[in-house]
Design a protein around this motif. Sequence first.
Motif, PDB file in Angstrom:
ATOM      1  N   UNK A  81       2.854  12.295  11.611  1.00  0.00           N
ATOM      2  CA  UNK A  81       2.147  12.977  12.690  1.00  0.00           C
ATOM      3  C   UNK A  81       1.330  12.038  13.547  1.00  0.00           C
ATOM      4  N   UNK A  82       1.060  12.484  14.756  1.00  0.00           N
ATOM      5  CA  UNK A  82       0.244  11.743  15.723  1.00  0.00           C
ATOM      6  C   UNK A  82      -1.224  11.831  15.339  1.00  0.00           C
ATOM      7  N   UNK A  83      -1.910  10.715  15.445  1.00  0.00           N
ATOM      8  CA  UNK A  83      -3.351  10.658  15.174  1.00  0.00           C
ATOM      9  C   UNK A  83      -4.049  10.184  16.447  1.00  0.00           C
ATOM     10  N   UNK A  84      -4.877  11.037  17.020  1.00  0.00           N
ATOM     11  CA  UNK A  84      -5.556  10.740  18.284  1.00  0.00           C
ATOM     12  C   UNK A  84      -6.765   9.831  18.076  1.00  0.00           C
ATOM     13  N   UNK A  97       0.914   8.265  11.816  1.00  0.00           N
ATOM     14  CA  UNK A  97       0.991   8.035  10.375  1.00  0.00           C
ATOM     15  C   UNK A  97       2.300   8.613   9.845  1.00  0.00           C
ATOM     16  N   UNK A  98       2.869   7.963   8.830  1.00  0.00           N
ATOM     17  CA  UNK A  98       4.156   8.415   8.293  1.00  0.00           C
ATOM     18  C   UNK A  98       4.442   7.698   6.980  1.00  0.00           C
ATOM     19  N   UNK A  99       5.473   8.165   6.298  1.00  0.00           N
ATOM     20  CA  UNK A  99       5.988   7.459   5.128  1.00  0.00           C
ATOM     21  C   UNK A  99       7.505   7.593   5.119  1.00  0.00           C
ATOM     22  N   UNK A 100       8.159   6.580   4.574  1.00  0.00           N
ATOM     23  CA  UNK A 100       9.622   6.582   4.573  1.00  0.00           C
ATOM     24  C   UNK A 100      10.137   5.604   3.526  1.00  0.00           C
ATOM     25  N   UNK A 101      11.356   5.865   3.082  1.00  0.00           N
ATOM     26  CA  UNK A 101      12.065   4.934   2.206  1.00  0.00           C
ATOM     27  C   UNK A 101      13.441   4.681   2.799  1.00  0.00           C
ATOM     28  N   UNK A 102      13.810   3.401   2.928  1.00  0.00           N
ATOM     29  CA  UNK A 102      15.138   3.003   3.382  1.00  0.00           C
ATOM     30  C   UNK A 102      15.893   2.430   2.184  1.00  0.00           C
ATOM     31  N   UNK A 103      17.129   2.878   1.989  1.00  0.00           N
ATOM     32  CA  UNK A 103      17.957   2.339   0.912  1.00  0.00           C
ATOM     33  C   UNK A 103      19.290   1.895   1.497  1.00  0.00           C
ATOM     34  N   UNK A 167      -0.817   5.214   6.068  1.00  0.00           N
ATOM     35  CA  UNK A 167      -1.698   6.354   5.856  1.00  0.00           C
ATOM     36  C   UNK A 167      -3.168   5.985   6.045  1.00  0.00           C
ATOM     37  N   UNK A 168      -3.430   5.279   7.119  1.00  0.00           N
ATOM     38  CA  UNK A 168      -4.799   4.909   7.503  1.00  0.00           C
ATOM     39  C   UNK A 168      -5.516   4.044   6.465  1.00  0.00           C
TER      40      UNK A 168
END
Length: 206
Positions: A81-84, A97-103, A167-168
């Motif tokens: 999501x966008x954080x102002x 902010x975001x989270x992800x996994x690349x395989x 995540x900040x």
Amino acid sequence: MFRQKKYLKQDPQYIFDFIDNHPFATFVLQGEELLATHIPVLIEGTPEKFQLYGHIAEANEQYKFLKDGLEALLIFHGAHGYVSSSWYKDINISTWDYSAVHVNVKLKLQTRAELEESLQKLIGRFEKDQKCPVHYQDLPKDMVEDHLPLITGFWCEPVKVQAIAKLHQGFEHDDLHSVTSHLEQREDPLSSELSKNIKREHGTDH
């Protein structure tokens, strides 16, 4: 994947659980051009040694490029999501902010028996919490026979795994509280989940 050091996630258990909890993946491979499909992909094994599996329709443009040993990329997405910058105590830069996994994986096509077993597991995973679940074995036999030839299953052997959770990290308590509060005020599931992830990252989720 671009990853600043402070956002790296390298714990095998974190990565395994993330994939297990976010099974709807972006499946990317090189055809005549880069091709992507959004499909459920399940994980099995242990955090130290796991494999993934999924399937696509033979009507999918990716199908004609599937073969044993083909390299592909699976992207698993978490809440984002966008954080102002207006949410901070002092002026700063807005961000996302975001989270992800690349395989990165090597593919191995499944036999019909392996495909059927995979479908049983897939349906079982998502039907188990339904009020009136419909499992693979409940489907009419002629329906299964009509559909099985139209899909191809594959195993995905990981060759490279990268994970990130932005995540900040590095922000003060007041700013973190403001960010999570504003996210929760949006009252949408994605923002609420992102707020929970930020709190969990900073040990304030109780």
